[in-house]
Design a protein around this motif. Structure first.
Motif, PDB file in Angstrom:
ATOM      1  N   LEU A 145     -10.458  -6.825  16.201  1.00 49.60           N
ATOM      2  CA  LEU A 145     -11.235  -6.801  14.966  1.00 49.60           C
ATOM      3  C   LEU A 145     -10.427  -6.168  13.843  1.00 49.60           C
ATOM      4  CD1 LEU A 145     -13.846  -7.038  13.283  1.00 49.60           C
ATOM      5  CD2 LEU A 145     -14.552  -4.830  14.271  1.00 49.60           C
ATOM      6  N   ARG A 146      -9.841  -5.034  14.101  1.00 51.96           N
ATOM      7  CA  ARG A 146      -9.092  -4.304  13.077  1.00 51.96           C
ATOM      8  C   ARG A 146      -7.911  -5.145  12.575  1.00 51.96           C
ATOM      9  NH1 ARG A 146      -8.274   1.423  13.173  1.00 51.96           N
ATOM     10  NH2 ARG A 146      -8.957   1.351  15.328  1.00 51.96           N
ATOM     11  N   PHE A 147      -7.109  -5.667  13.503  1.00 50.99           N
ATOM     12  CA  PHE A 147      -5.907  -6.390  13.100  1.00 50.99           C
ATOM     13  C   PHE A 147      -6.248  -7.725  12.433  1.00 50.99           C
ATOM     14  CE2 PHE A 147      -2.189  -9.103  13.664  1.00 50.99           C
ATOM     15  CZ  PHE A 147      -1.175  -8.269  13.234  1.00 50.99           C
ATOM     16  N   GLY A 148      -7.243  -8.424  12.966  1.00 50.22           N
ATOM     17  CA  GLY A 148      -7.610  -9.715  12.394  1.00 50.22           C
ATOM     18  C   GLY A 148      -8.060  -9.603  10.948  1.00 50.22           C
ATOM     19  N   VAL A 173      -4.589  -6.143  -0.768  1.00 53.41           N
ATOM     20  CA  VAL A 173      -5.131  -5.064  -1.606  1.00 53.41           C
ATOM     21  C   VAL A 173      -5.725  -5.645  -2.887  1.00 53.41           C
ATOM     22  CG1 VAL A 173      -4.560  -2.987  -2.899  1.00 53.41           C
ATOM     23  CG2 VAL A 173      -3.489  -3.408  -0.677  1.00 53.41           C
ATOM     24  N   GLY A 174      -6.951  -5.208  -3.220  1.00 53.88           N
ATOM     25  CA  GLY A 174      -7.574  -5.635  -4.468  1.00 53.88           C
ATOM     26  C   GLY A 174      -8.202  -7.004  -4.429  1.00 53.88           C
ATOM     27  N   GLU A 179      12.853  -2.073   8.822  1.00 49.38           N
ATOM     28  CA  GLU A 179      13.073  -1.703   7.422  1.00 49.38           C
ATOM     29  C   GLU A 179      11.994  -2.277   6.515  1.00 49.38           C
ATOM     30  OE1 GLU A 179      16.652  -1.940   4.052  1.00 49.38           O
ATOM     31  OE2 GLU A 179      16.931  -2.812   6.048  1.00 49.38           O
ATOM     32  N   GLU A 180      11.692  -3.569   6.688  1.00 54.55           N
ATOM     33  CA  GLU A 180      10.735  -4.235   5.806  1.00 54.55           C
ATOM     34  C   GLU A 180       9.307  -3.747   6.059  1.00 54.55           C
ATOM     35  OE1 GLU A 180      11.433  -8.309   6.703  1.00 54.55           O
ATOM     36  OE2 GLU A 180      13.242  -8.456   5.462  1.00 54.55           O
ATOM     37  N   ILE A 181       8.926  -3.601   7.316  1.00 58.99           N
ATOM     38  CA  ILE A 181       7.556  -3.215   7.640  1.00 58.99           C
ATOM     39  C   ILE A 181       7.305  -1.760   7.261  1.00 58.99           C
ATOM     40  CG2 ILE A 181       5.942  -2.868   9.553  1.00 58.99           C
ATOM     41  CD1 ILE A 181       7.414  -5.349  10.861  1.00 58.99           C
ATOM     42  N   THR A 182       8.292  -0.891   7.459  1.00 56.56           N
ATOM     43  CA  THR A 182       8.144   0.504   7.049  1.00 56.56           C
ATOM     44  C   THR A 182       7.931   0.610   5.548  1.00 56.56           C
ATOM     45  OG1 THR A 182       9.546   1.251   8.881  1.00 56.56           O
ATOM     46  CG2 THR A 182       9.270   2.762   7.025  1.00 56.56           C
ATOM     47  N   ALA A 183       8.687  -0.176   4.781  1.00 50.91           N
ATOM     48  CA  ALA A 183       8.522  -0.160   3.319  1.00 50.91           C
ATOM     49  C   ALA A 183       7.121  -0.615   2.922  1.00 50.91           C
ATOM     50  CB  ALA A 183       9.585  -1.043   2.668  1.00 50.91           C
ATOM     51  N   ALA A 197      -1.878  -5.406   4.515  1.00 50.56           N
ATOM     52  CA  ALA A 197      -2.055  -6.814   4.863  1.00 50.56           C
ATOM     53  C   ALA A 197      -0.699  -7.496   5.060  1.00 50.56           C
ATOM     54  CB  ALA A 197      -2.853  -7.531   3.779  1.00 50.56           C
ATOM     55  N   GLN A 198       0.236  -7.249   4.143  1.00 52.81           N
ATOM     56  CA  GLN A 198       1.547  -7.852   4.284  1.00 52.81           C
ATOM     57  C   GLN A 198       2.305  -7.257   5.461  1.00 52.81           C
ATOM     58  OE1 GLN A 198       2.540 -10.517   2.719  1.00 52.81           O
ATOM     59  NE2 GLN A 198       4.501 -10.545   3.804  1.00 52.81           N
ATOM     60  N   ALA A 199       2.124  -5.959   5.694  1.00 48.40           N
ATOM     61  CA  ALA A 199       2.735  -5.340   6.871  1.00 48.40           C
ATOM     62  C   ALA A 199       2.230  -5.994   8.151  1.00 48.40           C
ATOM     63  CB  ALA A 199       2.440  -3.838   6.892  1.00 48.40           C
ATOM     64  N   ALA A 200       0.926  -6.279   8.200  1.00 53.97           N
ATOM     65  CA  ALA A 200       0.356  -6.932   9.377  1.00 53.97           C
ATOM     66  C   ALA A 200       0.917  -8.335   9.546  1.00 53.97           C
ATOM     67  CB  ALA A 200      -1.171  -6.979   9.263  1.00 53.97           C
ATOM     68  N   ARG A 201       1.073  -9.060   8.445  1.00 54.71           N
ATOM     69  CA  ARG A 201       1.625 -10.416   8.544  1.00 54.71           C
ATOM     70  C   ARG A 201       3.079 -10.393   9.010  1.00 54.71           C
ATOM     71  NH1 ARG A 201      -1.901 -11.199   4.032  1.00 54.71           N
ATOM     72  NH2 ARG A 201      -0.311 -10.612   2.515  1.00 54.71           N
ATOM     73  N   GLU A 202       3.844  -9.418   8.512  1.00 56.91           N
ATOM     74  CA  GLU A 202       5.252  -9.316   8.897  1.00 56.91           C
ATOM     75  C   GLU A 202       5.388  -8.962  10.380  1.00 56.91           C
ATOM     76  OE1 GLU A 202       8.058  -9.792   7.248  1.00 56.91           O
ATOM     77  OE2 GLU A 202       7.272 -10.183   5.232  1.00 56.91           O
TER      78      GLU A 202
END
Length: 241
Positions: A17-20, A27-28, A85-89, A97-102
């Motif tokens: 549920l959380r990840f989906g 954001v926004g 590197e990308e996900i930490t940023a 949301a973008q971190a989850a997609r990456e």
């Protein structure tokens, strides 16, 4: 005017549920609820669980016969470094949301769909470096996912490492990049994908053995022929028919 989250957790799991929801909620932006998003989160959790199970089972009875990095090992370590590197940023920017997609792409496509499969010939040959790469990469992926999927990642991390408190572990640091390995493995992936597409176009089952002739950048395939054969169920013709 919305489903009871407790009912959704009973059906799809709290982490699902959380990840989906997190993966599809920039954001926004207001996103209309769709239960399919939660189902996708559960499917991702199942994919991660099965990948971890494969790694743990690969340990059983493993007999090391060599310890040499393969192209797939080099690719996965380099790709993981870029991902860290990308996900930490993205985490630091609170773009969850973008971190989850990456991290979804890194786990599902790069690790599960490609690296796990490409690692099987080396595991069968007793390559200790490949088994070690599987374990180390999985451990980092669990750390990257822990803020979003705390329950599943904690359980899998304990099974993998014997450590009980994943939340207290150090956050992963990006390592060096091996761009040559990334380019070569991408070329290998393109060749495998092309063979699979040709089989589908010809109405052949994916497991049917075929022989193909390659043009273009053939060195990554020729130098990793066993992996190409395993992934594509194809062998190379020595010359163009």
């Amino acid at each position: 005017n919305s489903p009871d989250p407790i009912d959704l957790m009973d059906q799809y799991g709290a982490d699902g549920l959380r990840f989906g929801l997190m993966r599809t909620a920039p954001v926004g932006t207001d996103v209309r609820f769709d239960e399919q998003l939660v189902a996708e989160g559960r499917n991702f959790a199942n994919k991660l669980y099965n990948a971890a199970r494969f790694v743990l089972l690969s340990r059983e009875g493993f007999q090391a016969k060599e310890d040499t990095p393969t192209l797939a090992d080099r690719f996965m370590r380099s790709r993981l470094s870029r991902g860290v590197e990308e996900i930490t940023a993205l985490y630091e920017a609170l773009d969850l949301a973008q971190a989850a997609r990456e991290v979804y792409e890194l786990v599902w496509s790069e690790f599960c769909d490609w690296y796990l499969e490409a690692a099987k010939p080396a595991l069968k040959a007793g390559n200790a470096h490949t088994l070690r790469t599987l374990e180390e990469v999985l451990a980092v992926l669990l750390k990257l996912l822990h803020p979003m999927m705390p329950f599943l990642t904690s359980e899998l991390y304990q099974a993998l490492t014997g450590k009980e408190e994943l939340a207290l572990e150090a956050w992963p640091e990006p390592g060096g990049r091996d761009e040559e390995a990334e380019r070569a493995f991408e070329a290998l992936k393109q060749a495998v994908t092309a063979v699979r597409a040709l089989k589908a176009e010809a109405g052949l089952p994916p497991a049917q053995e075929v022989r193909v002739y390659l043009e273009g950048e053939t060195a990554p395939v020729e130098e990793n022929l066993e992996v190409f054969r395993f992934l594509s169920r194809a062998d190379l013709l020595p010359e163009r028919p």
